[in-house]
Design an enzyme around this catalytic site. Structure first.
Site, short mmCIF file in Angstrom:
data_model
loop_
_atom_site.label_atom_id
_atom_site.label_comp_id
_atom_site.label_asym_id
_atom_site.label_seq_id
_atom_site.Cartn_x
_atom_site.Cartn_y
_atom_site.Cartn_z
CD GLU A 131 -2.70 1.74 1.10
OE1 GLU A 131 -2.74 1.63 -0.14
OE2 GLU A 131 -3.59 2.24 1.79
CB THR A 184 -3.69 8.82 -0.84
OG1 THR A 184 -4.93 8.17 -1.08
CG2 THR A 184 -3.43 8.84 0.65
N1 HSE Z 1 -5.87 7.99 6.39
C1 HSE Z 1 -5.46 8.12 5.03
C2 HSE Z 1 -5.62 9.58 4.61
C3 HSE Z 1 -6.33 7.24 4.18
O1 HSE Z 1 -6.68 10.14 4.87
O2 HSE Z 1 -4.69 10.13 4.03
C4 HSE Z 1 -6.11 7.38 2.72
O3 HSE Z 1 -6.87 6.42 2.03
#
Ligand code: HSE
Length: 309
Positions: A131, A184
């Site tokens: 990931e 992300t």
């Molecule tokens: N916790 C992470 C973010 C999840 O919000 O950047 C990303 O899928």
């Protein structure tokens, strides 16, 4: 030994309002699909990727699934051939844990083919490393719920300490996915590095209350706790019409609504499937004023994680 296997891995909603990087849950729908085949040629190969509009890399050092598999085979010191067919049902950059689902499906499926040399806790580590190539950071709030199912709270990353939280049986989730992608790694750049004491108090009290609400099936508390002062205010601008969509969900009875992961998907909770469907219809109407194409999913919580079919 079986030669091939077809695995489904669930979509996930991470952050869940006040649980930035520490909370996530799995959905029964949509799911990622992968076929894993053992071959005689000792190499890891992606044979086919469908459903991703040619966006995902075939380069095995860049694809989350093959990076995770490589970590697993290195640990076993095993030189075997593994071939993947990835059927992307979850768009990358959707905020539904697409890269995590690929990483989880690959290690879960390969582990099954090899007669389970690893526990799910071991698989978590391989999947997290997979990931990380997609998101540019180690965060377990998609990978862990995808692998274990249910709601997962991450108490600590080093060492990893996960807590599975029971959730109400009649909790339903509506997902609105405006059809565009958010990286992300880019969305993470919007998160501030420092927070005030007041923000810290608001976030921790809501995260703690959310856990309590889930455990006690207290829907009133759940609604009051879905309050995020970290990710949502920083990222709302990435999603056209976010606050209008959120308000429409709340006005129509949702038990809270926020960004799923780093977006653009938006999730809303309800206590019946009928309400969840109705809320989805309303969210879609509002979102279409801002984004042309929108998809709605309605699901209960997936409590089991990936499955072999
Ligand atoms: N916790 C992470 C973010 C999840 O919000 O950047 C990303 O899928």
């Amino acid at each position: 030994m079986k030669k091939n296997i077809r695995v489904l891995a669930p979509a996930t909603v991470s952050n869940v309002g006040p649980g930035f990087d520490i909370m996530g849950f799995a959905l029964n729908f949509p799911v990622e699909e992968m076929i894993i085949t053992l071959t005689n040629k000792p190499e890891i190969k992606i044979k086919k990727i469908s459903g991703d509009k040619n966006k995902l890399p075939f380069d095995i050092t860049k694809n989350t699934a093959t990076v995770a598999i490589k970590k697993m085979l290195d640990k076993l010191n095993l030189k075997i051939g593994v071939e993947l067919e990835i059927n992307k049902k979850l768009n990358s950059g959707s905020g539904l844990g697409s890269s995590a689902a690929s990483a989880v499906a690959s290690v879960f499926g390969l582990n099954e083919l090899l007669n389970n040399p690893f526990s799910k806790n071991d698989l978590l580590d391989f999947a997290l490393q997979g990931e990380a190539v997609a998101s540019g950071s180690i965060h377990a709030d998609n990978v862990a719920p995808c692998l274990f199912g249910g709601f997962i709270l991450i108490r600590s990353y080093n060492p990893i300490d996960l807590i599975k939280i029971k959730s109400p049986k009649n909790l339903f989730c509506t997902i609105l996915h405006p059809q565009f992608a958010i990286k992300t790694s880019e969305a993470r750049k919007l998160i501030k590095k420092n927070y005030s004491l007041q923000e810290l108090l608001t976030q921790t009290s809501n995260a703690a209350s959310l856990v309590n609400a889930l455990l006690k099936s207290d829907f009133g508390l759940l609604k009051r706790s879905l309050n995020d002062v970290v990710a949502e205010p920083a990222r709302a601008k990435l999603i056209p019409g976010f606050y209008e969509i959120k308000n429409s969900a709340i006005e129509n009875g949702a038990l809270g609504c926020s960004i799923s992961g780093s977006g653009p998907s938006i999730f809303a909770f309800s206590k019946s499937i009928d309400e969840a469907i109705e809320i989805g219809n309303v969210m879609k109407i509002v979102s279409s004023k801002f984004t042309k194409k929108n998809i709605v999913y309605v699901s209960s919580v997936n409590n089991s994680g990936p499955e072999v079919i």
